[in-house]
Design an enzyme around this catalytic site. Structure first.
Site, mmCIF file in Angstrom:
data_model
loop_
_atom_site.group_PDB
_atom_site.id
_atom_site.type_symbol
_atom_site.label_atom_id
_atom_site.label_comp_id
_atom_site.label_asym_id
_atom_site.label_seq_id
_atom_site.Cartn_x
_atom_site.Cartn_y
_atom_site.Cartn_z
ATOM 1 N N ASP A 146 1.240 -7.662 2.279
ATOM 2 C CA ASP A 146 1.320 -6.233 1.979
ATOM 3 C C ASP A 146 2.775 -5.770 1.796
ATOM 4 O OD1 ASP A 146 0.876 -3.532 1.760
ATOM 5 O OD2 ASP A 146 -0.545 -3.422 3.425
ATOM 6 N N SER A 181 4.001 2.373 8.233
ATOM 7 C CA SER A 181 3.734 1.366 7.209
ATOM 8 C C SER A 181 4.998 1.040 6.445
ATOM 9 C CB SER A 181 2.694 1.884 6.217
ATOM 10 O OG SER A 181 1.431 1.824 6.788
ATOM 11 N N HIS A 216 0.819 -1.214 0.000
ATOM 12 C CA HIS A 216 0.000 0.000 0.000
ATOM 13 C C HIS A 216 0.854 1.266 0.000
ATOM 14 C CE1 HIS A 216 0.115 -0.197 4.550
ATOM 15 N NE2 HIS A 216 0.097 1.111 4.431
HETATM 16 N N1 ARG Z 1 -4.443 0.376 7.468
HETATM 17 C C1 ARG Z 1 -3.163 0.447 6.839
HETATM 18 C C2 ARG Z 1 -2.388 1.637 7.352
HETATM 19 O O1 ARG Z 1 -2.894 2.702 7.494
HETATM 20 C C3 ARG Z 1 -3.244 0.609 5.362
HETATM 21 C C4 ARG Z 1 -3.844 -0.519 4.655
HETATM 22 C C5 ARG Z 1 -4.060 -0.223 3.213
HETATM 23 N N2 ARG Z 1 -5.070 -1.117 2.720
HETATM 24 C C6 ARG Z 1 -6.302 -0.771 2.390
HETATM 25 N N3 ARG Z 1 -7.172 -1.726 2.168
HETATM 26 N N4 ARG Z 1 -6.695 0.483 2.264
HETATM 27 O O2 ARG Z 1 -1.222 1.551 7.565
#
Ligand code: ARG
Length: 723
Positions: free
Chosen positions: A229, A658, A89
């Site tokens: 991811d 992330s 992501h």
């Molecule tokens: N929740 C994750 C974060 O903010 C990002 C995941 C991205 N995936 C998604 N389905 N939008 O670090």
């Protein structure tokens, strides 16, 4: 007072044996954490993690930055040839840009078979080279009782001046560096961060979207998880190993340090450390702030975002090209729609409010008992005023961000205000004329991801929210008149605007930019609405926001200084602010609710359980299902014979982390952090030790996908693999 507060903070930092289970710790505090970390299983020294003079782990951690300089994620270098790992992501935008309907690497995945096949990625990375305390420089000459507006002006000026000086001191290296002067502990301390910025970054590989984003928005922020991811890039440099513009003759960057990769896996209780770039937390938010955010701000943002997402999804489901075009926007909107939704639920719980209130009552009692009213006495009343005002005026800037900025024609119109910046007597000036030329050259780029039917509906939705949710007294007449004229039929209104505005169509805008003129711009309905809205915020309501900001800054600074003075034995981690932090903990399961225990890892079996053929979120590549059914895991299998996919640790992270490396006690890479969990979704407002977990991809899952699904096993040759 500045001095007292400052020296008090210093004394706080010098205390050994910190209670450090909570915290995203600045690198400058790592030395003090060596004992508790070693007690949990760290085999390295603090100096191995962060050293001022020698190569240390921090040199293998990268900061992902947009070409414009905005920090957005973290990555870790895993080979001596500049190969680095981050989340899928995080690479998403770059991958999407490299995709076309004919060569759709976002949905098919991609692996460069050799360095020649690696593809230019549209972002930079920063390597942190130096940290310097510049508190004295920034706060020099700032008097205790200086009115807040003067103070903030003086601090901004001094920060800017310091930044310039430090950049100048770099001499010839200057053009390769970004120096940021950043406030810590509510502006009680300032540190300068020196980043060397590499500009030639290339995509090495990515799994297909249904692996890298498996589970989509349904699984996002949730456990149990099976998303792989990750994506991989490489840093390129000039002959001298220094940053260079994108050039095919550049060579792979040779890092000072890179992470060895462990195939040994993890068990409950194992030490785990994460280094990275958490963006923002507000753990010291005042009780009324928690109430305002939970009761009003977050719920409104959720609605505005949801409505736009609905429009996107409707069209994306009909057409693969449009799906590709809007996928990055949808993921971005959806990620925080999801999070804000969770935060709204948590922050509106009375316990949340009470918890903050309790701290504030204790603080007030301490102030009284110690006769500190002259220093800290105004904190709570300042906050009360701030949140009373925010209740009334807080949504206008938020709607600019979440509403207007999510409509492309409205964004174009906002950017066009530069055209008239130096206009005189209705005639454009030289700056405006030049800007028009520049915009004309950017038109293809601007309309690259623009589907008119989507944008028209999004605009109708944004206009509806502006008019229906906000007090009309502070809306521009250019908006209210039109809404009245169209009797609140926002689709008709959008239809009218669509026909009359030049910001809705590339050809129309091109025509205007060929012969730009002020009169025509002012008559444009979208321009009139957004510039009117902007004027309300930046002119009419400016005194209101200046007042709110000044009071909040003062209250934050005093509150933080007071709290640390009140708890001299407690180490207080500063709120996240986009600078590198370290958090340590262990691999650990949790109980989400009564009667339920969540295991600390998932396996590929869950992939089969969740798999739904043809689904928007839960489809999977047949080749992967095949490998899983055959249990063809090779060296990536755990000793239990399964392929471990994701795992949990109790590290303290947030957005920006992330892609961060998850490291075992020996400094080897065991995973890549990519998410937080639902039960601790409001953790930016308070650490929740019992349930707060970091979700990471097991490095063995990453390598399995790269090797067995992607056929890119050759990349293992440049890594140091620990078996
Ligand atoms: N929740 C994750 C974060 O903010 C990002 C995941 C991205 N995936 C998604 N389905 N939008 O670090």
């Amino acid at each position: 007072m500045k001095k007292t507060i400052f020296s008090l903070l210093l004394s706080v930092f010098s205390i050994l044996g910190l209670r450090a289970d909570e915290g995203m710790w600045p690198l400058t505090m790592v030395a003090k954490l060596q004992d508790p970390m070693q007690a949990k299983g760290l085999k390295l020294t603090a100096e191995d993690i962060y050293s001022i003079n020698n190569a240390s782990l921090k040199d293998a951690v990268v900061r992902l930055m947009s070409k414009q300089g905005r920090m957005f994620c973290t990555g870790e270098i895993i080979s001596r040839e500049g190969l680095f790992l981050t989340n899928h992501h995080c690479g998403y935008g770059a991958i999407q840009e490299l995709s076309t309907p004919q060569d759709n690497i976002l949905s098919n995945g991609f692996w460069a078979k050799s360095k020649q096949e690696e593809r230019p990625a549209n972002f930079n990375i920063g390597l942190l080279r130096k940290v310097e305390d510049v508190t004295d420089k920034v706060l020099n000459g700032i008097a205790v009782n200086m009115p807040e507006s003067e103070r903030s002006k003086a601090v901004t000026e001094a920060s800017g001046k310091t930044k310039k000086e430090l950049e100048e001191s770099l001499g010839a290296e200057k053009s390769n560096y970004v120096v940021e002067v950043v406030a810590f502990w509510g502006g009680n301390r300032f540190l300068a961060m020196y980043y060397e910025v590499y500009r030639d970054i290339r995509l090495v590989g990515t799994p297909p979207e249904n692996v890298g984003k498996f589970g989509g928005e349904t699984d996002n922020w949730r456990w149990p998880r099976h998303t792989c991811d990750f994506s991989m890039f490489r840093i390129y440099s000039g002959e001298d190993n220094k940053p260079a513009d994108m050039n095919k003759n550049n060579k792979p960057y040779e890092p000072k340090k890179f992470f060895p990769v462990s195939l040994k896996g993890t068990s409950t209780g194992d030490f785990a450390m994460i280094m990275g770039y958490p963006g923002r937390t507000t753990r010291y938010t005042y009780s009324e702030g928690v109430r305002y955010l939970g009761g009003k701000e977050r719920p409104m943002r959720v609605q505005v975002r949801r409505d736009i997402m609905d429009v996107y999804e409707k069209y994306m489901k009909q057409d693969a090209t449009i799906r590709l075009m809007y996928s990055d926007r949808l993921a971005g909107l959806g990620n925080y729609w999801n999070k804000f939704n969770g935060e709204a639920g948590e922050l509106s719980k009375p316990e949340m409010f009470e918890k903050r209130k309790k701290v504030e009552r204790e603080f007030e009692a301490w102030v009284k008992a110690n006769n500190k009213q002259d220093v800290y006495g105004e904190v709570t009343s300042l906050y009360d005023e701030v949140y009373q005002k925010l209740n009334q005026y807080g949504l206008y800037p938020v709607y600019l961000q979440d509403g207007i900025a999510n409509s492309q024609p409205m964004t174009f119109a906002l950017q066009s205000s530069v055209l008239v910046r130096d206009a005189k007597d209705g005639k454009m000036g030289p700056e405006g004329t030049k800007m028009a030329e520049r915009m004309a050259g950017m038109l293809d780029e601007m309309f690259k991801e623009f589907h008119a039917p989507i944008e028209k509906e999004v605009m109708a939705s944004v206009l509806r929210h502006l008019y229906e949710d906000l007090d009309h007294a502070h809306l521009p007449a250019s908006l209210t008149n039109l809404v009245t004229k169209y009797k609140r039929d926002y689709n008709k209104l959008a239809e009218y605007i669509w026909k009359t505005s030049m910001f809705t169509d590339k050809a129309k805008l091109a025509k205007f930019l060929k012969a730009p003129n002020v009169g025509k711009l002012f008559k444009d309905p979208i321009y009139a609405i957004v510039s009117g809205y902007n004027a309300k915020l930046n002119v009419d309501l400016k005194p209101v926001y200046d007042d709110i900001n000044a009071k909040k800054a003062r209250a934050d600074r005093l509150f933080l200084a007071g709290l640390s003075e009140m708890n001299p034995d407690k180490a207080m981690a500063p709120d996240a602010n986009g600078t590198m932090r370290m958090t340590y903990g262990t691999v650990l399961n949790y109980d989400p609710k009564d009667g339920v225990v969540y295991k600390e890892f998932t396996t590929a079996k869950g992939y089969l359980e969740k798999y739904k053929a043809g689904d928007f979120e839960f489809d999977a590549p047949p080749a992967l299902l095949d490998l899983i059914r055959k249990k063809d895991y090779g060296q990536y299998a755990d000793k239990d014979g399964e392929l471990h996919t994701c795992f949990l640790t109790d590290n303290d992270i947030t957005g920006g982390n992330s892609g961060s490396p998850v490291i075992n006690g020996k400094g080897e890479l065991i995973g890549t952090a990519f998410d937080g969990n639902w039960e601790a979704i409001a953790s930016d407002f308070g650490f929740m030790p019992a349930v707060q977990r970091t979700i990471s991809v097991d490095i063995r899952f990453t390598l399995f996908i790269m090797d067995k699904l992607g056929g890119a096993g050759h990349l293992l040759n440049e890594m140091t693999i620990v078996k």
